[in-house]
Design an enzyme around this catalytic site. Structure first.
Site, PDB file in Angstrom:
ATOM      1  N   ASP A  53      -5.933  -0.805   9.590  1.00 12.71           N
ATOM      2  CA  ASP A  53      -6.259  -1.578   7.911  1.00 12.71           C
ATOM      3  C   ASP A  53      -6.449  -3.260   8.597  1.00 12.71           C
ATOM      4  O   ASP A  53      -5.605  -3.753   9.599  1.00 12.71           O
ATOM      5  CB  ASP A  53      -4.981  -1.698   6.922  1.00 12.71           C
ATOM      6  N   ASP A  54      -6.920  -4.114   8.191  1.00  9.22           N
ATOM      7  CA  ASP A  54      -6.977  -5.417   7.554  1.00  9.22           C
ATOM      8  C   ASP A  54      -7.578  -5.838   8.748  1.00  9.22           C
ATOM      9  O   ASP A  54      -7.219  -7.426   9.217  1.00  9.22           O
ATOM     10  CB  ASP A  54      -5.550  -5.773   7.673  1.00  9.22           C
ATOM     11  N   HIS A  57     -11.900  -1.457   2.402  1.00  6.17           N
ATOM     12  CA  HIS A  57     -10.131  -2.306   2.736  1.00  6.17           C
ATOM     13  C   HIS A  57     -10.684  -3.235   1.526  1.00  6.17           C
ATOM     14  O   HIS A  57      -9.292  -4.516   1.763  1.00  6.17           O
ATOM     15  CB  HIS A  57      -9.757  -2.149   3.802  1.00  6.17           C
ATOM     16  N   HIS A  97      -8.734  -8.108   0.315  1.00  8.08           N
ATOM     17  CA  HIS A  97      -7.209  -7.721   0.369  1.00  8.08           C
ATOM     18  C   HIS A  97      -5.847  -7.986  -0.876  1.00  8.08           C
ATOM     19  O   HIS A  97      -5.078  -8.760  -0.080  1.00  8.08           O
ATOM     20  CB  HIS A  97      -6.569  -8.099   2.058  1.00  8.08           C
ATOM     21  N   HIS A 141      -2.027  -0.958  11.771  1.00 10.58           N
ATOM     22  CA  HIS A 141      -2.647  -1.881  11.698  1.00 10.58           C
ATOM     23  C   HIS A 141      -3.342  -2.902  12.930  1.00 10.58           C
ATOM     24  O   HIS A 141      -2.598  -2.523  14.045  1.00 10.58           O
ATOM     25  CB  HIS A 141      -1.697  -3.416  10.882  1.00 10.58           C
TER      26      HIS A 141
END
Length: 304
Positions: free
Chosen positions: A111-112, A163, A167, A260
């Site tokens: 993620d991210d 995503h 965020h 991540h």
């Protein structure tokens, strides 16, 4: 006397003339035959080496060339998407669609991102080593800042997920802003790599019925996770062994593993995947994950 001598010499001269003519014919025919053999050989080998599309008369050859793909060209089977074999259940595990499909598998996700080329290359180098695919869930503002990093992930054969743009906790947003957060990512990803994401993960795993509906409207497969590496937690910073331990502690068939784009996760990944393989787990190709199959129709009532 002269007449008699002339009659005797005439047949001899004629014979010499005939023999001389035969000799000239043999001499001129030999090289001609040799040239014909040479040309025949050239015509056989020319299509392989120097075929310019013309025949021996300099005319364009209208015969269709062999259209079968070369070894370097992908065939339809090579480019075709793999069949759908799995779906995400309500607990966000990866589940086989039927009993013939291996259930001892995990799904790898990051993620991210996208953040840095060095970390992306490090993650994908390890994935390639283990012949694994993963979903990279990206944020729109990061894609806007570094579209080349999104292209890198895509070009190296990994899968892009949505995503949200900023965020943020989508559950706290209005329906209109929630839709914008999701659909703007769909748009920028498609503009950048030519295809929109198929998977959506809300930041913090936070969503509601509206979030699910917007994902459905965009034909997105909604998921959070079922196995957290806790690599984001400050207590695990620079501790790749902690990342590995956290995943193994929660390991189960169908684990949807949350990780991540972080330096210690890059460092941990090779050993983590090695241990998963040693335990008999495979890595799900996200392209084989589709919508949950429709429930089997109830048995029709018997006719009286």
């Amino acid at each position: 006397m002269t007449s008699l001598l002339h009659k005797k010499l005439l047949p001899i001269a004629a014979a010499c003339l005939i023999l001389s003519s035969c000799g000239q014919t043999d001499a001129t025919m030999t090289p001609t035959t040799s040239n014909q053999n040479t040309n025949a050989s050239s015509e056989v080998t020319a299509p392989d080496d120097t075929n310019d599309g013309t025949n021996e008369f300099g005319q364009v050859d209208l015969q269709p060339e062999d259209s079968s793909p070369s070894d370097d060209e992908p065939t339809s089977t090579e480019t075709a998407a793999p069949p759908l074999q799995y779906h995400i259940n309500k607990a966000y595990n990866v589940v086989p669609n039927d009993d013939t499909v291996n259930k001892k598998v995990v799904l790898l996700t990051f993620d991210d991102g996208p953040k840095e080329k060095e970390m992306i290359d490090g993650l994908i180098d390890t994935l390639d080593k283990h012949q694994a695919k993963a979903i990279f869930f990206v944020n729109g503002y990061r894609v806007k800042a570094h579209p080349e990093l999104l292209q890198l992930i895509h070009e190296r054969g990994q899968i892009i997920g949505n995503h949200s743009w900023d965020h943020i906790d989508l559950k706290k947003e209005s329906a209109a802003n929630m839709r914008k957060q999701i659909e703007d990512v769909q748009s920028i990803v498609k503009e950048t790599i030519g295809e929109a994401p198929r998977f959506f993960r809300p930041p913090f795993g936070s969503g509601n019925d509206t979030t699910h509906q917007i994902a459905d409207d965009n034909e997105l497969i909604y998921m959070t996770w079922s196995n957290g590496s806790l690599d984001w937690d400050s207590k695990n910073k620079n501790k790749p062994e902690a990342v590995i331990a956290n995943v193994l502690e929660q390991l189960h068939a169908g684990s949807n593993i949350l990780m991540h784009e972080l330096p210690w996760t890059v460092e941990a990944l090779d050993e983590l995947l090695t241990q998963l393989e040693q335990k008999g787990y495979g890595f799900v190709d996200p392209r084989t994950i589709g919508p949950a199959p429709e429930p089997a129709d109830a048995e029709s009532p018997k006719k009286l």
